[in-house]
Design a protein around this motif. Structure first.
Motif, PDB file in Angstrom:
ATOM      1  N   ARG A 276    -102.800 124.730  -1.024  1.00 23.34           N
ATOM      2  CA  ARG A 276    -102.453 123.644  -1.560  1.00 23.34           C
ATOM      3  C   ARG A 276    -102.364 123.780  -2.955  1.00 23.34           C
ATOM      4  O   ARG A 276    -100.799 123.928  -3.740  1.00 23.34           O
ATOM      5  N   ILE A 279     -99.768 127.269  -3.857  1.00 23.75           N
ATOM      6  CA  ILE A 279     -98.841 126.642  -3.523  1.00 23.75           C
ATOM      7  C   ILE A 279     -98.033 126.670  -4.895  1.00 23.75           C
ATOM      8  O   ILE A 279     -97.012 126.965  -5.196  1.00 23.75           O
ATOM      9  N   VAL A 280     -98.503 125.572  -5.683  1.00 22.84           N
ATOM     10  CA  VAL A 280     -97.855 125.259  -7.174  1.00 22.84           C
ATOM     11  C   VAL A 280     -97.753 126.585  -8.308  1.00 22.84           C
ATOM     12  O   VAL A 280     -96.724 126.363  -8.583  1.00 22.84           O
ATOM     13  N   ALA A 368    -104.234 118.166  -4.754  1.00 23.22           N
ATOM     14  CA  ALA A 368    -103.989 119.250  -4.620  1.00 23.22           C
ATOM     15  C   ALA A 368    -102.365 118.501  -3.648  1.00 23.22           C
ATOM     16  O   ALA A 368    -101.700 119.065  -3.930  1.00 23.22           O
ATOM     17  N   CYS A 369    -102.661 117.550  -3.116  1.00 24.91           N
ATOM     18  CA  CYS A 369    -101.661 116.542  -2.771  1.00 24.91           C
ATOM     19  C   CYS A 369    -100.255 116.488  -3.434  1.00 24.91           C
ATOM     20  O   CYS A 369     -99.556 116.877  -3.311  1.00 24.91           O
ATOM     21  N   LYS A 372     -98.932 119.674  -5.068  1.00 22.26           N
ATOM     22  CA  LYS A 372     -98.631 120.397  -3.903  1.00 22.26           C
ATOM     23  C   LYS A 372     -96.932 120.016  -3.774  1.00 22.26           C
ATOM     24  O   LYS A 372     -95.727 120.586  -3.224  1.00 22.26           O
ATOM     25  N   THR A 376     -93.472 121.512  -4.667  1.00 20.47           N
ATOM     26  CA  THR A 376     -92.386 121.990  -4.103  1.00 20.47           C
ATOM     27  C   THR A 376     -91.514 121.359  -3.789  1.00 20.47           C
ATOM     28  O   THR A 376     -89.625 121.870  -3.951  1.00 20.47           O
ATOM     29  N   GLU A 415     -98.519 123.584   5.066  1.00 23.96           N
ATOM     30  CA  GLU A 415     -98.998 123.188   4.121  1.00 23.96           C
ATOM     31  C   GLU A 415     -99.847 122.071   3.910  1.00 23.96           C
ATOM     32  O   GLU A 415    -100.441 121.661   3.438  1.00 23.96           O
ATOM     33  N   ASN A 418     -94.440 117.567   2.743  1.00 24.28           N
ATOM     34  CA  ASN A 418     -94.945 116.192   1.459  1.00 24.28           C
ATOM     35  C   ASN A 418     -95.014 114.847   1.636  1.00 24.28           C
ATOM     36  O   ASN A 418     -95.891 114.217   0.839  1.00 24.28           O
TER      37      ASN A 418
END
Ligand SMILES: CC/C=C\C/C=C\C/C=C\C/C=C\CCC(=O)SCCNC(=O)CCNC(=O)[C@H](O)C(C)(C)COP(=O)(O)OP(=O)(O)OC[C@H]1O[C@@H](n2cnc3c(N)ncnc32)[C@H](O)[C@@H]1OP(=O)(O)O
Ligand code: FAD
Length: 647
Positions: A276, A279-280, A368-369, A372, A376, A415, A418
């Motif tokens: 995560r 991914i950012v 992180a959640c 991410k 996204t 991952e 959302n």
């Protein structure tokens, strides 16, 4: 390293734009003579494998893995992420090998297991993926059905897929590419459940690549995007593996079947936090790519007139086009800034955990959640906006905007879907509120929740806007807590009260994320600006200002509810925004050029540096196999008889 240093001198720039003799992108055999759109599903995959082998051989030759340099550093350098865009419009079949298989071993394996398996994996002697999701479960990890039963008599684990819904489903490369994988399975010892654990499992014979006995493999079929990732399915039929294949950094199973729990059962989920975080940054790269394509095209494309007496103007001169695209430049910078900040938080927490301190893991998980999700969500929406801003030519695969959208939108689901991740962050915010209300100290990124000072007079400044977003988040969290408390007092169970409040919880979580992003972007640019030339510092501050005002206007409803913003403030903000568009317009092309994405990486008829858009569109059109002949055989076979009434 300052922000622009990071921009201009990021490690991947030295790797991607290295001298010609070492330049992977100068190897034209990496690129397709026939656009992959004209290949069959099977040919696309086979071509992707061809390019993968070439690409990794060159990477190993040019990108010397310093012994001891962890895969995390290499991935952070963005190298694979950016250069792979040049070779693969979609991700390569080995995306999960580097993206999760190696990080899972690095994060979950003992030193001995890392020593043995990381070496083989990094040298590409074995290829792996990360198999957690099943046909029946993706989000609810505790509901996953694949079992690993320990047999002390043989010191083996027996892996089994008891139902169709327990088939592993989605892992990248699983269909036909990898021969190993990290499988997440429910551990049982003498009938007792010990939670989800990671197992390193060989799937295929290393010589013949045939699936091993008791292993069923295949690919899941055509998808919206990522057509070359070879996502697959996997089922076990009482498949036995040695005891030392459970990755035992956190929890262990001794020879006699004794289970030794780790410091936290959630450490098994650590690979997901890492991805995560990665991914950012990946989103920042995708946004930079799409913004470069759309802004350059908007500088080349002339359409209609602003004044009847003048020639057709660049479409970038339309303020509506600036409104669509300049936020994309700022968004890429915002997320690349936040990604580096989050990476430093991540590496800090990992370091603390190495010495047994788990205190900051919950805050890292929540950050992180939320980052991410917002990266996204925003980038998917803005890449689609870039496509729309390019009119019909944006709809062409040769523009590379549709592919880029596919890459971005996939990350809204994988991952951690959302909505589910925003609810995870909401869980952390509600707990923080409850903790703070008892006078206990909160984590640095959540401390603002306890600001009980009176709502100040609204200020149309960066400080004012950032403070406003914190007020919105704190207000939303407080409303959620009040609603849950009220429902529980009326006799509703906490779980039902949570579910009935979940729409508000998701909104509170997003508001918190935006407050964190605005504050981080602003502070990181201010820190970097000190080392920059005044003109560069000015344009970066303009982008931060644009980003903050844009989101204030996007979230006016919330600001009106939770701050003292008034009508005249809103009018002034709108004017500030339009003034900023005008100020940034002259630097728009220079700013996307500063992303320094070479034509091979952009892979786009609309975004190439030389601006020969129309010639490139025609060159690509002529590559269509249909253009090889003036009359297609279907005329004689179908149309002609049909038109003459004979079909
Ligand atoms: C453009 C792209 C750019 C770059 C790409 C580069 C590389 C990418 C490489 C790979 C990406 C490609 C493919 C993706 C691969 C995958 O998708 S892998 C599978 C991913 N699956 C998930 O993410 C599953 C999502 N679900 C969950 O995480 C959990 O089930 C849940 C968090 C939603 C719920 O968990 P539950 O068990 O129900 O628990 P809970 O009661 O909600 O929470 C319990 C406590 O545990 C804490 N917690 C949960 N997760 C974590 C975690 N990961 N780390 C630490 N702590 C965690 C949670 O906070 C609770 O704590 P409390 O103290 O509040 O009890
Ligand atoms: C391109 C791609 C690549 C992938 N690669 C991999 C891989 O390599 N390895 C791997 O293991 N997995 C992989 N996945 C799977 C991915 O991790 C899952 O799809 C993801 O975790 C979501 O789970 P799901 O698909 O079961 O959706 P669900 O969890 O079934 O979600 C469906 C809907 O239900 C909602 N929902 C679910 N739970 C809740 C809840 N608690 N509260 C509120 N709403 C809820 C969701 O918000 C969503 O709207 C990949 C997926 C994609 C799309």
């Amino acid at each position: 390293m300052g922000l622009v240093d990071q921009l201009v001198n990021q490690p991947h720039y030295t790797l991607v734009n290295q001298p010609r003799e070492n330049d992977i992108l100068s190897h034209k055999e990496l690129f397709d003579s026939i656009p992959e759109e004209y290949l069959s599903h099977k040919e696309k995959y086979e071509n992707a494998i061809r390019k993968t082998v070439l690409y990794y051989r060159l990477m190993q030759k040019y990108q010397n893995y310093k012994e001891g340099s962890t895969i995390l550093d290499e991935t952070r350098a963005n190298y694979r992420n950016l250069v792979s865009f040049a070779v693969f419009k979609d991700y390569p079949p080995l995306m999960l090998h580097n993206g999760m298989f190696i990080p899972a071993i690095a994060g979950q394996g003992t030193p001995e297991q890392q020593k043995h398996w990381l070496k083989r994996a990094k040298n590409m002697e074995i290829l792996g993926t990360y198999a957690q999701t099943e046909l029946g479960h993706g989000t609810f990890i505790r509901g996953l059905e694949t079992t690993a039963e320990y047999d002390p008599s043989t010191e083996e684990f027996v892996l089994h897929s008891p139902t169709l819904t327990s088939y592993k489903w989605w892992p990248g490369g699983l269909g036909h590419t990898v021969n190993y994988c990290v499988v997440m399975a429910q551990l049982y010892i003498r009938g007792r459940h010990h939670g989800m654990q990671p197992f390193l499992v060989q799937l295929r014979d290393e010589a013949t690549h045939m699936p091993l006995p008791g292993v069923k493999l295949g690919e899941i079929g055509a998808k919206l995007g990522l057509s070359t990732v070879n996502n697959g399915f996997l089922a076990f039929e009482h498949h036995r593996i040695p005891r030392d294949r459970m990755l035992m950094k956190n929890a262990q199973v001794l020879k006699d079947g004794t289970f030794v729990a780790g410091p936290s059962s959630k450490l098994a989920y650590g690979t997901m936090i890492y991805v995560r975080v990665i991914i950012v940054n990946g989103m920042a790269n995708l946004m930079a790519k799409a913004a470069t394509i759309a802004v350059r095209y908007s500088a080349v494309r002339r359409q209609s007139q602003i004044k009847p007496s003048e020639p057709e103007c660049q479409i970038l001169d339309y303020v509506t086009q600036q409104h669509k695209l300049l936020i994309c430049i700022a968004t890429s910078l915002a997320f690349s800034t936040c990604a580096r900040w989050l990476w430093d938080v991540y590496t800090g927490v990992m370091g603390q955990m190495e010495s047994g301190n788990m205190d900051h893991l919950p805050e890292l998980h929540a950050l992180a959640c939320s980052l991410k999700v917002v990266s996204t969500m925003d980038v998917s929406g803005l890449v689609e906006r870039c496509r729309l801003a390019c009119g019909g030519h944006g709809f062409m695969h040769s523009s590379n905007l549709p592919y880029t959208y596919g890459l971005a939108t996939a990350a809204c689901t994988y991952e951690g879907e959302n909505t589910v991740l925003l609810l995870q962050t909401a869980r952390s915010l509600v707990k923080a509120w409850q903790k703070g209300s008892k006078g206990k100290p909160l984590s640095p990124t959540e401390a603002y929740l306890m600001d009980k000072s009176p709502v100040p007079k609204w200020e149309n400044t960066l400080d004012g806007i950032i403070a406003g977003f914190r007020r919105v988040s704190a207000g939303k969290v407080q409303d959620c807590v009040s609603k849950i408390d009220k429902l529980v007092k009326m006799g509703t169970s906490y779980e039902d009260a949570w579910n009935q409040t979940s729409v508000r919880l998701v909104a509170a979580s997003e508001a918190h994320s935006r407050a964190v992003i605005l504050a981080t972007f602003r502070s990181e640019v201010s820190r970097a600006a000190a080392a920059l030339s005044p003109p560069l510092s000015r344009v970066l501050h303009q982008l931060v200002h644009l980003y903050c005002v844009y989101w204030a206007l996007e979230r006016l409803g919330d600001l009106l509810l939770y701050t003292s913003i008034a009508e005249r403030d809103v009018q002034e903000l709108q004017q500030q925004y339009e003034d900023l568009l005008q100020k940034i317009r002259p630097n728009a092309v220079g700013l996307v050029d500063a992303f320094d994405l070479r034509d091979e990486i952009l892979n786009s008829t609309l975004g190439a540096y030389d601006g020969r858009v129309y010639e490139r569109l025609m060159e690509e059109a002529l590559k269509s196999p249909l253009n090889a002949e003036p009359v297609n055989q279907s005329f004689h076979q179908y149309l002609k008889p049909f038109m003459h009434g004979k079909l």
